[in-house]
Design a protein around this motif. Sequence first.
Motif: not given
Lengths: 388, 94
Positions: B15-19, B1-13
Amino acid sequence: MAKVPIWDLPDVPTGELPPHIQLQRTRVFCKSDAPTNTENIQYSGAYASMGVDNSLRLDQFRSNFKVEVMRLNEDDMEFDMIGIDPSIANAFRRILIAELPTMAIEKVLIANNTSVIQDEVLAHRLGLIPIKVDPRLFDYMSENDVPNEKNTIVFKLHVRCERGDARLTEKRRLTVVVLIFNWLVTEWYFKMAMACYAVTSDELKWLPNGSEFPLAPENSASNSTSRPKTYTSFSCSQDSLPQFSKNPITLKHPDIIIAKLGLGQEIELEAHAVKGMGKTHAKWSPVATAWYRMLPEVVLLQEIEDEKATELVQKCPTKVFDIEDVGKGKKRATVARPRDCTLCRECIRGEGWENYVALRLTIESTGALPPEVLFTEAVKILEDKCER
Amino acid sequence: MELGSVQDQSASTFSLTDEDHTLANSLRFTLNQDPRVTFCGYSIPHPSDARVNIRVQTTGDPASEVFKDSCQDLMLICQHVRSTFDHAVTNFKN
């Protein structure tokens, strides 16, 4: 002034690192007090000022990566991976230990246990016994599933220790010496034979037809099926499945002692084995262990001769060094078997040599599956994780 | 599961579950090797939750693209490892 092409000028970076930095990049140093330089320089732009590209090109990896198998038995294997990074090697190791599925006994239905081993201890011991079956042929069983022939293996154990049994072994002999303190010394020997019968794992019989214990309460009104309902509902006998008709399911080691029975004690139980991963419980781990280490490289900084050479050869507990005779009666020490070096640093205690460590991987496995298959499965699992 | 992108496309976090470290460390390694990446790291917020946060900062390219590319790279590395290993084992057996 002659025209010299610009590439030949000595101070233009030629795209290669100077040798000492190259050494630093690929090797971990092992000094007498602690290893140094253990971090990998992973950042792709690290050597940008030198004009060297540290990034991983896939084709470069492909051309550099090699695997050499040192030893391959039914039970274990040892191989070298050259040119791989420790983070990926560690990922393989972790997957081998924790995320490769196997079959192990999970539920034990105990009908009768009059032995000295408690029920739960017996069940725990049964769970740890490795089963020789390919786990890929089975499905996982979740909580709502009915145990059927696709996800369960059933074993039965029914043993009883009778008097006069051929399997009894004489365990203890108690000698009592009694001293009567007048002028007569008398000895009595008491021979108390404590007979014990050791239940080994080959007593566990595979039941291809499923459980034999009837499910209670038996409702006579709903007796539409001819067969009484048992704890498992096998729709067909596992024996008839093509994989199992030729290779019956057995346990890997038939001589594991499960319990010991005295006279008149009995164990009757049924054990159901399901598929699981090492993450949940260690009994589902397919390897005894798996480990990797870096290949040591021992470099002698100076020429070691004569008595120092013999001293060095004697110092090393795993006989890494050898003496080579260079003419004129002088002896010289050479590094003959760097692989055996356990990095005990015994040799450094004297003077200055250095040990470097390059990269290799050793995997040892137990088991239900041959080790090379295990490794390929592990790699596949890592791939599947990436796909998500 | 990926989430947590910010307005600035070049930098984001991400978050992966079950890893856990198994995948996260190898992904971090392949991400670092990519020349478009300026910063890459992972953290595990709490060891009892099976969750991993991977932070990627790039030189302009959208971070999710770079992340997907490095996942692909890791898959290719695995396939190559597997084929080389199979070759080596068959060679050894003969």
